[in-house]
Motif scaffolding. Structure first.
Motif, PDB file in Angstrom:
ATOM      1  N   THR A  69       0.848  -1.197   0.000  1.00  0.00           N
ATOM      2  CA  THR A  69       0.000   0.000   0.000  1.00  0.00           C
ATOM      3  C   THR A  69       0.879   1.240   0.000  1.00  0.00           C
ATOM      4  N   ILE A  70       0.647   2.111  -0.961  1.00  0.00           N
ATOM      5  CA  ILE A  70       1.360   3.379  -1.015  1.00  0.00           C
ATOM      6  C   ILE A  70       0.459   4.467  -0.452  1.00  0.00           C
ATOM      7  N   SER A  71       1.054   5.395   0.272  1.00  0.00           N
ATOM      8  CA  SER A  71       0.295   6.511   0.816  1.00  0.00           C
ATOM      9  C   SER A  71       1.230   7.705   0.953  1.00  0.00           C
ATOM     10  N   ARG A  72       0.639   8.864   1.185  1.00  0.00           N
ATOM     11  CA  ARG A  72       1.465  10.045   1.380  1.00  0.00           C
ATOM     12  C   ARG A  72       0.820  10.949   2.405  1.00  0.00           C
ATOM     13  N   ASP A  73       1.664  11.680   3.099  1.00  0.00           N
ATOM     14  CA  ASP A  73       1.213  12.673   4.065  1.00  0.00           C
ATOM     15  C   ASP A  73       1.889  13.975   3.667  1.00  0.00           C
ATOM     16  N   ASN A  74       1.170  14.812   2.961  1.00  0.00           N
ATOM     17  CA  ASN A  74       1.776  16.046   2.459  1.00  0.00           C
ATOM     18  C   ASN A  74       2.153  16.995   3.592  1.00  0.00           C
ATOM     19  N   ALA A  75       1.464  16.915   4.712  1.00  0.00           N
ATOM     20  CA  ALA A  75       1.805  17.767   5.851  1.00  0.00           C
ATOM     21  C   ALA A  75       3.160  17.384   6.442  1.00  0.00           C
ATOM     22  N   LYS A  76       3.497  16.098   6.325  1.00  0.00           N
ATOM     23  CA  LYS A  76       4.769  15.610   6.853  1.00  0.00           C
ATOM     24  C   LYS A  76       5.816  15.443   5.760  1.00  0.00           C
ATOM     25  N   ASN A  77       5.447  15.815   4.537  1.00  0.00           N
ATOM     26  CA  ASN A  77       6.395  15.682   3.410  1.00  0.00           C
ATOM     27  C   ASN A  77       6.960  14.275   3.308  1.00  0.00           C
ATOM     28  N   THR A  78       6.093  13.298   3.402  1.00  0.00           N
ATOM     29  CA  THR A  78       6.555  11.921   3.409  1.00  0.00           C
ATOM     30  C   THR A  78       5.626  11.043   2.576  1.00  0.00           C
ATOM     31  N   VAL A  79       6.231  10.110   1.848  1.00  0.00           N
ATOM     32  CA  VAL A  79       5.472   9.085   1.156  1.00  0.00           C
ATOM     33  C   VAL A  79       5.878   7.736   1.741  1.00  0.00           C
ATOM     34  N   TYR A  80       4.932   6.837   1.862  1.00  0.00           N
ATOM     35  CA  TYR A  80       5.147   5.558   2.514  1.00  0.00           C
ATOM     36  C   TYR A  80       4.855   4.403   1.559  1.00  0.00           C
ATOM     37  N   LEU A  81       5.491   3.283   1.849  1.00  0.00           N
ATOM     38  CA  LEU A  81       5.154   2.040   1.169  1.00  0.00           C
ATOM     39  C   LEU A  81       5.039   0.961   2.245  1.00  0.00           C
ATOM     40  N   GLN A  82       3.818   0.594   2.552  1.00  0.00           N
ATOM     41  CA  GLN A  82       3.563  -0.485   3.508  1.00  0.00           C
ATOM     42  C   GLN A  82       3.591  -1.798   2.751  1.00  0.00           C
ATOM     43  N   MET A  83       4.465  -2.688   3.181  1.00  0.00           N
ATOM     44  CA  MET A  83       4.649  -3.959   2.484  1.00  0.00           C
ATOM     45  C   MET A  83       4.279  -5.095   3.428  1.00  0.00           C
ATOM     46  N   ASN A  84       3.245  -5.819   3.077  1.00  0.00           N
ATOM     47  CA  ASN A  84       2.775  -6.947   3.873  1.00  0.00           C
ATOM     48  C   ASN A  84       2.934  -8.242   3.097  1.00  0.00           C
ATOM     49  N   SER A  85       2.849  -9.345   3.813  1.00  0.00           N
ATOM     50  CA  SER A  85       2.946 -10.679   3.191  1.00  0.00           C
ATOM     51  C   SER A  85       4.158 -10.758   2.273  1.00  0.00           C
ATOM     52  N   LEU A  86       5.280 -10.337   2.773  1.00  0.00           N
ATOM     53  CA  LEU A  86       6.481 -10.273   1.948  1.00  0.00           C
ATOM     54  C   LEU A  86       6.943 -11.659   1.531  1.00  0.00           C
ATOM     55  N   LYS A  87       7.491 -11.724   0.336  1.00  0.00           N
ATOM     56  CA  LYS A  87       7.970 -12.966  -0.241  1.00  0.00           C
ATOM     57  C   LYS A  87       9.462 -12.823  -0.558  1.00  0.00           C
ATOM     58  N   PRO A  88      10.181 -13.927  -0.638  1.00  0.00           N
ATOM     59  CA  PRO A  88      11.605 -13.835  -0.996  1.00  0.00           C
ATOM     60  C   PRO A  88      11.830 -13.100  -2.319  1.00  0.00           C
ATOM     61  N   GLU A  89      10.909 -13.214  -3.245  1.00  0.00           N
ATOM     62  CA  GLU A  89      11.057 -12.529  -4.537  1.00  0.00           C
ATOM     63  C   GLU A  89      10.868 -11.022  -4.438  1.00  0.00           C
ATOM     64  N   ASP A  90      10.467 -10.523  -3.277  1.00  0.00           N
ATOM     65  CA  ASP A  90      10.404  -9.077  -3.062  1.00  0.00           C
ATOM     66  C   ASP A  90      11.764  -8.494  -2.703  1.00  0.00           C
ATOM     67  N   THR A  91      12.740  -9.354  -2.500  1.00  0.00           N
ATOM     68  CA  THR A  91      14.083  -8.897  -2.163  1.00  0.00           C
ATOM     69  C   THR A  91      14.648  -8.034  -3.282  1.00  0.00           C
ATOM     70  N   ALA A  92      15.049  -6.821  -2.928  1.00  0.00           N
ATOM     71  CA  ALA A  92      15.548  -5.869  -3.921  1.00  0.00           C
ATOM     72  C   ALA A  92      15.974  -4.590  -3.203  1.00  0.00           C
ATOM     73  N   ILE A  93      16.594  -3.713  -3.952  1.00  0.00           N
ATOM     74  CA  ILE A  93      16.781  -2.342  -3.492  1.00  0.00           C
ATOM     75  C   ILE A  93      15.551  -1.558  -3.935  1.00  0.00           C
ATOM     76  N   TYR A  94      14.959  -0.855  -3.002  1.00  0.00           N
ATOM     77  CA  TYR A  94      13.741  -0.086  -3.276  1.00  0.00           C
ATOM     78  C   TYR A  94      14.103   1.391  -3.368  1.00  0.00           C
ATOM     79  N   TYR A  95      13.616   2.011  -4.438  1.00  0.00           N
ATOM     80  CA  TYR A  95      13.911   3.403  -4.715  1.00  0.00           C
ATOM     81  C   TYR A  95      12.638   4.235  -4.701  1.00  0.00           C
ATOM     82  N   CYS A  96      12.748   5.392  -4.107  1.00  0.00           N
ATOM     83  CA  CYS A  96      11.700   6.392  -4.156  1.00  0.00           C
ATOM     84  C   CYS A  96      12.007   7.348  -5.300  1.00  0.00           C
TER      85      CYS A  96
END
Length: 127
Positions: A69-96
Motif C-alpha cells: 500500500t502506497i500513501s502520502r502525508d503532504n503535511a509531513k512531506n513523506t510518502v510511505y510504502l507499507q509492504m505486507n505478506s512479503l515474499k523472498p522474490e520481493d528482495t531488492a533495493i527499493y527506490y523512491c
C-alpha cells in the motif's frame, strides 16, 4: 533540486511486513507525483507503486497488488510504502522517485518519467 531519502528497509522473514518511508527535501513536495521502484540483482528496475499529488490516483505493479500500500502525508512531506505478506522474490533495493511533470495512466510505470531518485534502501526477505 529535490533530494529523496528512503528509510525503513531491512531483513524480514517471509510473510512479514516492512514500511518504507521517503522524505523529499525542498519545497512543494505536494506538487510531485511519487513512485516506488525496485531492482533486484541482475534484473531491470521494476515499477512497484505510485501516487498522485493529491493521493487520488494510485497504481500498483501486478506483483505487489493486494500486498503493498502506497500513501502520502503532504503535511509531513513523506510518502510511505507499507509492504505486507512479503515474499523472498520481493528482495531488492527499493527506490523512491519524484515525477516533475503530471503523469497519467501507464506513464506512471516508466522509470524515465521520474526526475529525481533516492539512493535506495535494501529489503531482504528470507524464506
Amino acid at each position: 533540486q529535490v533530494q529523496l531519502v528512503e528509510s525503513g528497509g531491512g531483513l524480514v522473514q517471509a510473510g512479514g511486513s516492512l514500511r518504507l518511508s521517503c522524505a523529499p527535501s525542498g519545497r512543494s513536495f505536494s506538487s510531485y507525483g511519487m513512485g516506488w521502484f525496485r531492482q533486484a540483482p541482475g534484473k531491470e528496475r521494476e515499477f512497484v507503486a505510485s501516487i498522485s499529488r493529491s493521493g487520488g490516483n494510485i497504481y500498483y505493479g501486478d506483483s505487489v497488488k493486494g500486498r503493498f500500500t502506497i500513501s502520502r502525508d503532504n503535511a509531513k512531506n513523506t510518502v510511505y510504502l507499507q509492504m505486507n505478506s512479503l515474499k523472498p522474490e520481493d528482495t531488492a533495493i527499493y527506490y523512491c522517485a519524484a515525477a516533475l511533470v503530471p503523469l497519467y495512466g501507464s506513464t506512471w510505470y516508466a522509470a524515465g518519467n521520474y526526475g529525481y531518485w533516492g539512493q535506495g534502501t535494501q529489503v531482504t526477505v528470507s524464506s
